[in-house]
Design an enzyme around this catalytic site. Structure first.
Site, short mmCIF file in Angstrom:
data_model
loop_
_atom_site.label_atom_id
_atom_site.label_comp_id
_atom_site.label_asym_id
_atom_site.label_seq_id
_atom_site.Cartn_x
_atom_site.Cartn_y
_atom_site.Cartn_z
N ASN A 869 0.82 -1.20 0.00
CA ASN A 869 0.00 0.00 0.00
C ASN A 869 0.86 1.26 0.00
OD1 ASN A 869 -2.99 0.86 0.30
ND2 ASN A 869 -1.90 2.17 1.75
N ASP A 870 1.58 1.50 1.09
CA ASP A 870 2.34 2.74 1.21
C ASP A 870 3.44 2.86 0.15
OD1 ASP A 870 0.85 3.45 3.46
OD2 ASP A 870 2.13 2.27 4.77
#
Length: 943
Positions: A869-870
């Site tokens: 995600n990040d």
């Protein structure tokens, strides 16, 4: 600088050292490239393509003016004689057999880089030409055998009857062998394989083959992932056990090789006689003596057997038989090595402090960087001339200082109060035997210059002790805890064994640099620690030995199950705990030793440092563990006035440290311990999200420093060495991680106070997204030409790496190119994702680091994000107010289609929303990563 690419002069060599894509890479880096006309014709690359890529075409290459020459086959002495002094060559050099060529390169003053010498470490994977060419050779071997085999390879069920699958046996499960297994499996054969290396069984099974276990009672693993040569009796036993498997095989591919040695003989003439007529043997090692008796390079040998004959195919220049792809891989290998050595403005400037550059360098400035391995023929020179390696100096090796202290020069015994070892100080043993007693110096420290109780008259600082105060160290005997006489090692033996343990620690760190050697490195480090502990017991007068052994036993009972049962996804938490325990233990040891070193200013300073930093490491590690385990919020925790409180606690800690140094008072030590513990908590609480792994590495460095300082307190050199190694490596890793995330260490620790930490809300967004089914995702993948997989922590949590690897293999079998894009901090530790994928036997050739894979996303049909995600969040580039702004990310947003596998819309570890999820080209597949991948895999197979 100018790079020259010429047409390979060796007859039958169809490969070329650079493709148009590699030329374009050189030109973009600032090099001028000259390509000889027709250099790539036989490999399928036209001159026009080179010109379009920016190369200058020439009818011939004037060797006398060449600056950099890239080549495929080893250069002959005539060519070397025409090159100018100081020229650079890059290509295969065959240092094990082309001894005259190596000597000529050195004598000519040429800097030669041999592709055979590229170290087999993670960061050199993209330059590993041996692996890329072995990949081509293994594939070709199966095709050569299949073309000569008079039957089908796969199972066919027809109205006229069922045709059983061919039985393929692969001997040697290196890169070529594994590719042969995979190719034969794709063609539908029933594949089995054998290798003497212990780690090969899982690799064979991962490719769909059946591993053959032979009862040899030995393994033959050697450095670099190769096999070592078996003893004669074990080799005979190996052939005896292999004979039944050889007899029942229809097609055999042999790929076994030992660098610098003749190929091991695996199949004898009598074993060939036991095979069925029409059977085929393809010997990839025919050029180095052959795995099969009677094999001849470049020829088909027909061996008469009952009812027909068996064909032995001796491969020659196997990679050259598929020149297009072999050249593409080889050209990229060379281009990547050139890129590593490139400086601004298109200048090739090798940095010999780099282990890859130094490892690949064969000759430089008239010298040879390493002794070539033994010749494959096994013949030594008999002409009376010295070998080149005997007369050429080594390069890149600095002269050691000649007056270093060694085990023959132990610390001066009189420096510790006329005792041979600080542990033998009379007050030390009396203090430990005094029941509930307190050392006289613990409460009040006499003024400096006066003699303490039971202390000899003080000498001037830096003044040499008198010789009469020094006794020759001797081995002594003492009574054990149960009246058994135990030998106590002399200081000489103690120092020598400590040196051995220190070398083990250094080798352990070196081993941990590569997944292939990490297990061995751990074992070496564990042996060093065990040796150090035994030396302590045999060289020190210890009281309460039974209690010490009991505590060691309890610690072992706790640590061993914890280490073996912990999941890979929870490894960061375990590392955090172990770091904290190490720092806390060092702080407690320093507290206990304070009364015994109260008279020595340097030792008291070391105590103050150890107590403070050890306490910070312990409490800070406890907080990082709680954050990673989600026992507390992962977001930064900031309270009003936190900067002021942290500043006051830090100043109080420094004041307590000064108080301790000036008075050696135990009260000051306990105050310092309490303030240090509070400081560790306060410093780590504001750290959030993806910054926690950086803090773990920083605290690991702190623990190493405390261990080193405790070595000063105890007078133990080994603790000083080991702590320094851990502190230095932890510091380097911290800086590397922070750099990979585009952050500074101070920004990591205190960024939350100015909005720069990875802080954010954990609330889930209600913005609309486009979700899909596993079948729709399978269609996207199945009809793509290029897929880039971006694995993340969610993949690790779901333990879906094996399913992901199978999906990648299935897509590749359909002709789809699959690449894994790895972010430097994918997961929660550096290298976390590489270890998981290696566990699933994903070839490292398809693993691409961030800088390598980012330019490829724009030509990617589908980017499959699994649990990340990040590291793909565009906010790192587009939102200056974002807490992750500036962190390097994988450029997934450039792909034509993005498929996200997510459990929910919950934000990532940094606690912020990912705008990429709401883009029109993004499709979401919700669910557990393993379950979702299994459904997608099934659907892809049914396409």
């Amino acid at each position: 600088m100018k790079i020259a690419i010429r047409r390979e002069p060796i007859e039958g060599e169809r490969r070329v050292a650079a493709t148009p894509a590699a030329v374009a890479q050189y030109v973009a880096a600032g090099y001028a490239v000259t390509v000889q006309k027709g250099a790539g014709i036989e490999a399928g690359y036209a001159d026009a393509a080179y010109a379009e890529a920016g190369a200058e075409l020439a009818a011939s290459i004037p060797l006398s003016s060449v600056e950099v020459l890239a080549h495929v086959r080893p250069l002959d002495t005539a060519t070397i004689g025409k090159l100018p002094k100081g020229a650079i060559t890059i290509g295969f050099a065959s240092p094990a057999s082309e001894l005259d060529g190596v000597a000529a390169l050195a004598a000519r003053g040429i800097t030669a880089f041999s592709l055979e010498l590229i170290p087999r470490i993670s960061r050199a994977q993209s330059m590993d030409a041996l692996t890329s060419q072995a990949l081509v050779a293994g594939y070709r071997c199966v095709l050569e055998g299949a073309m000569r085999f008079p039957r089908f390879l796969p199972l066919f069920m027809t109205a006229a009857g069922t045709i059983p699958p061919a039985r393929v046996l692969v001997l040697g499960a290196g890169v070529a062998g594994l590719q042969a297994i995979a190719t034969a499996k794709r063609l539908g054969a029933k594949v089995s394989a054998y290798d003497v290396r212990s780690a090969s069984a899982d690799e064979v099974q991962s490719m769909g083959g059946t591993f053959i276990h032979l009862d040899l009672d030995t393994a033959a693993d050697a450095a670099g992932g190769y096999a070592k040569e078996l003893a004669a009796d074990r080799a005979d036993r190996q052939r005896e056990l292999l004979a039944p498997y050889v007899a029942e095989s229809d097609l055999i591919v042999t790929t076994a090789a030992i660098p610098g040695r003749p190929a091991p003989r695996l199949i004898t003439a009598s074993m060939v006689q036991g095979m069925a007529p029409g059977s085929i043997i393809v010997d990839l090692a025919a050029e180095t003596g052959g795995n099969v008796e009677g094999a001849k390079p470049g020829e088909d040998v027909l061996v008469p057997v009952a009812g027909g004959h068996v064909t032995i195919v001796g491969m020659k220049d196997a990679a050259s038989t598929m020149p297009f792809d072999a050249s593409r891989l080889l050209g990229q290998n060379i281009a990547n090595l050139v890129a590593l050595m490139t400086r601004d403005g298109g200048v090739l400037a090798p940095d010999f402090d780099d282990e890859v550059v130094a490892g690949a360098c064969l000759t430089h400035e008239g010298g040879m960087s390493r002794r070539p391995p033994p010749s494959p023929t096994g013949r030594a020179r008999t002409d009376g001339r010295h070998h080149a390696a005997d007369i050429l100096r080594a390069v890149g090796v600095r002269r050691l200082r000649g007056r270093l202290e060694g085990v023959e020069h132990p610390a001066h015994p009189a420096h510790v109060g006329r005792q041979c070892h600080p542990r033998h100080h009379p007050r030390r043993s009396r203090h430990r035997r005094r029941a509930g007693g307190e050392h006289p110096g613990a409460r009040r420290r006499p003024h400096r210059g006066a003699a303490r109780d039971r202390q000899p008259g003080r000498r001037l600082r830096r003044h040499r002790p008198h010789a009469r105060d020094v006794r020759r160290p001797q081995a002594r005997r003492r009574e054990g805890s149960r009246g058994v006489e135990v030998i106590v090692l002399s200081p000489e033996w103690t120092a020598l064994l400590y040196l051995v343990a220190a070398v083990c620690f250094i080798l352990a760190l070196k081993g941990l640099s590569s997944p292939k050697s990490a297990r061995r490195g751990n074992l070496i480090g564990a042996f060093g620690a065990l040796l150090a502990m035994v030396v302590v017991f045999l060289s020190t007068e210890l009281d309460n030995v039974a209690l010490i052994l009991g505590v060691i036993a309890v610690g072992t009972l706790i640590a061993v199950p914890a280490s073996r049962l912990v999941k890979m996804t929870q490894m960061p938490q375990l590392v955090a705990l172990f770091n904290g325990v190490g720092g806390g233990a060092a702080a407690l040891v320093a507290l206990l030793e304070l009364p015994l070193v109260a008279d020595e200013l340097g030792a008291v300073i070391a105590v103050a440092f150890t107590v403070l930093v050890g306490a910070v490491s312990f409490s800070g590690s406890a907080i990082t563990f709680a954050k990673l385990q989600e026992l507390m919020p992962t977001r930064p925790i900031v309270f009003p006035g936190a900067p002021v409180v942290i500043t006051l606690v830090a100043l109080g800690s420094l004041a307590s440290a000064v108080w301790l140094v000036l008075t050696a008072d135990a009260t000051a030590a306990y105050v310092l311990l309490a303030l240090g513990t509070a400081l560790g908590v306060l410093v780590v609480l504001p750290v959030g999200g993806a910054d926690v792994p950086i803090v773990i590495s920083l605290l690991n460095a702190f623990t190493g420093l405390t261990v080193a300082a405790s070595g000063l307190v105890l007078g133990n050199t080994l603790l000083l060495v080991a702590g320094t190694l851990v502190g230095a490596s932890g510091t380097i890793l911290t800086r590397a991680m922070a750099s990979a995330m585009g952050r500074s260490v101070t920004g990591t620790l205190f960024g939350a106070f100015r909005g720069g930490s990875t802080a954010g809300s954990t609330a889930q967004s209600d913005r609309p997204v486009r979700s899909s089914s596993a079948e729709d995702v399978a269609i996207l993948l199945g009809y793509a030409q290029r897929v880039i997989v971006v694995p993340g922590y969610g993949l690790a949590v779901a333990q879906a790496q094996h399913t992901m690897a199978e999906l990648a293999t299935t897509l590749e079998a359909k002709g789809i190119e699959v690449v894994f894009g790895i972010h430097p901090v994918a997961g929660r530790m550096p290298g976390h994702m590489n270890v998981l994928l290696a566990e699933a036997n994903v070839p490292y050739e398809v693993l691409a680091e961030m800088d390598e894979v980012n330019p490829q996303f724009k030509n990617c049909d589908v980017a499959l994000v699994v649990g990340a995600n990040d590291v793909v969040n565009p906010a790192a580039k587009t939102s200056p107010g974002s807490p992750i702004y500036g962190m390097p990310i994988l450029d997934v947003a450039s792909a034509r289609q993005v498929v996200f596998l997510k459990r929910s819309m919950r934000p990532g570890f940094a606690g912020i929303e990912n705008d990429l999820l709401f883009e029109p080209q993004t499709t979401l597949l919700f669910g557990d990563a393993k379950d979702s991948l299994t459904k997608v895999l099934t659907a892809v197979k049914n396409l």
